[in-house]
Enzyme design. Sequence first.
Site, PDB file in Angstrom:
ATOM      1  N   PHE A 122     -12.061  10.634  -7.030  1.00 53.60           N
ATOM      2  CA  PHE A 122     -12.243   9.778  -5.862  1.00 53.60           C
ATOM      3  C   PHE A 122     -12.906  10.586  -4.761  1.00 53.60           C
ATOM      4  CE2 PHE A 122     -10.378   7.571  -2.036  1.00 53.60           C
ATOM      5  CZ  PHE A 122     -10.888   6.305  -2.284  1.00 53.60           C
ATOM      6  N   ALA A 123     -14.156  10.271  -4.465  1.00 56.10           N
ATOM      7  CA  ALA A 123     -14.952  11.062  -3.533  1.00 56.10           C
ATOM      8  C   ALA A 123     -15.051  10.359  -2.181  1.00 56.10           C
ATOM      9  CB  ALA A 123     -16.334  11.329  -4.109  1.00 56.10           C
ATOM     10  N   THR A 125     -13.384  12.207   1.062  1.00 52.31           N
ATOM     11  CA  THR A 125     -13.366  13.235   2.104  1.00 52.31           C
ATOM     12  C   THR A 125     -14.715  13.948   2.203  1.00 52.31           C
ATOM     13  OG1 THR A 125     -11.002  13.572   1.785  1.00 52.31           O
ATOM     14  CG2 THR A 125     -12.206  15.357   2.850  1.00 52.31           C
ATOM     15  N   GLY A 130     -12.267  13.687   7.251  1.00 50.72           N
ATOM     16  CA  GLY A 130     -11.105  13.866   6.403  1.00 50.72           C
ATOM     17  C   GLY A 130     -10.323  12.575   6.319  1.00 50.72           C
ATOM     18  N   ASP A 241      -3.006   2.891  -0.377  1.00 47.80           N
ATOM     19  CA  ASP A 241      -1.628   2.397  -0.270  1.00 47.80           C
ATOM     20  C   ASP A 241      -0.865   2.689  -1.563  1.00 47.80           C
ATOM     21  OD1 ASP A 241      -1.778   1.491   2.295  1.00 47.80           O
ATOM     22  OD2 ASP A 241      -2.017  -0.630   1.782  1.00 47.80           O
ATOM     23  N   GLN A 280      29.745  28.148   2.974  1.00 51.81           N
ATOM     24  CA  GLN A 280      29.544  26.830   3.573  1.00 51.81           C
ATOM     25  C   GLN A 280      28.152  26.654   4.182  1.00 51.81           C
ATOM     26  OE1 GLN A 280      32.937  26.370   6.207  1.00 51.81           O
ATOM     27  NE2 GLN A 280      33.989  25.134   4.681  1.00 51.81           N
ATOM     28  N   GLY A 340      16.881  34.179  -0.955  1.00 49.61           N
ATOM     29  CA  GLY A 340      16.786  35.428  -0.205  1.00 49.61           C
ATOM     30  C   GLY A 340      15.530  36.200  -0.566  1.00 49.61           C
ATOM     31  N   GLU A 364      -3.997  12.532   0.665  1.00 51.77           N
ATOM     32  CA  GLU A 364      -3.669  11.099   0.718  1.00 51.77           C
ATOM     33  C   GLU A 364      -3.287  10.678   2.140  1.00 51.77           C
ATOM     34  OE1 GLU A 364      -3.843   8.931  -1.848  1.00 51.77           O
ATOM     35  OE2 GLU A 364      -4.049  10.269  -3.564  1.00 51.77           O
TER      36      GLU A 364
END
Length: 388
Positions: A122-123, A125, A130, A241, A280, A340, A364
């Site tokens: 899908f071209a 951008t 953008g 969408d 905790q 860590g 997207e």
Amino acid sequence: MALDSDTLAQLCATLRRFVDEELIPAEAEVAETEAIPGRIVAQMRELGLFGLTAPEDFGGLGLTMEEEVNAIFELGRAAPAFRSMFATNVGIGMQGIAIDGTPEQKAKYLPRLASGELIGSFALTEPEVGSDAGSVRTTARREGDVYVLNGTKRFITNAPHAGLFTVMARTDPAQKGASGVSAFAVERGTPGLALGKPEKKMGQQGAHVCDVIFEDCRVPVSALIGGVEGQGFKTAMKVLDKGRLHIAAACVGLSERILDDMLAYAVGRRQFGKTLADFQLIQAMFADSRADAYAARCMVIDAARKRDAGLNVSVEASCAKMFASEAVGRIADRNVQVHGGNGYIREYRAEQLYRDARLFRIYEGTTQIQQIVIARALVSDARAAAGL
């Protein structure tokens, strides 16, 4: 056609086994080599992953939006590069033709896209365009029975492998906004179409992107998707969408995978005479991550069901994409923190998944674009309610 519950459950179970037995064990190899092994791509084709949403009449599974997001919850648990390999066929690289294409365009391309023989891309951008899809600068000038395309598209997923590009280009230079944009199906190898070098990215190694360059690229009039000029922006919005819900589902899958990794590490790692999972403050990160992932899953399913019911879900899709992509970023960050010093070491995969997750907040439609979409709709509704 919707699957019955047992068939959908069987499909999801098959996909989970594929992720656990094939994809996750290959993550390190893909990250190092920047390539998905051919054997895995072949398995993807055999499983029908390239045709999950292609209409059944054209060789696909024809999944509904709700079924699609459930499948992507599973597939999204692996490093995102795997999903990217087939996702453009499932979504933005095929849906423009599936939704708005002419009967001839559907017959020509959908079976090959569904089988994975053809990779779609899908071209949209561009270097200076953008998230603002209505400001496309690539031009398509009609000359008799052809259109001549000129312009550059940037960061185009799967472009190095694509055999077919859905290209957004301006056919009416007098129209500066969205109404002057049209969509074209342009085949690889068309004279005047060239590819840039693949980009080296922060994360998602194995998912390839590059520029797509058009220099007097001549395509037949029959390449105009739907056969009507000026409909490209509308096509793009329909595709986006659906694509945003797909991406949101992928974020949910990765969130749940990262939480599993976080818990597995914490219950096995000992500090100060007890496991990390007993502290905790560490448990708080588990709880926050579970709530984030659960909320994102609920949003995605709700929006998918509304779309299947025929409702306009632009706002819901933006909400789901925004929340889920931000959530997976938070969860990936917590995972590094729980690990860590080991979280910064490649062997433990936490740092890789952290880098992989970062892109979801950008493509997207960035988080900021989703905020604008949502806010504009709210303001519009409020004005309408006030009679303004």
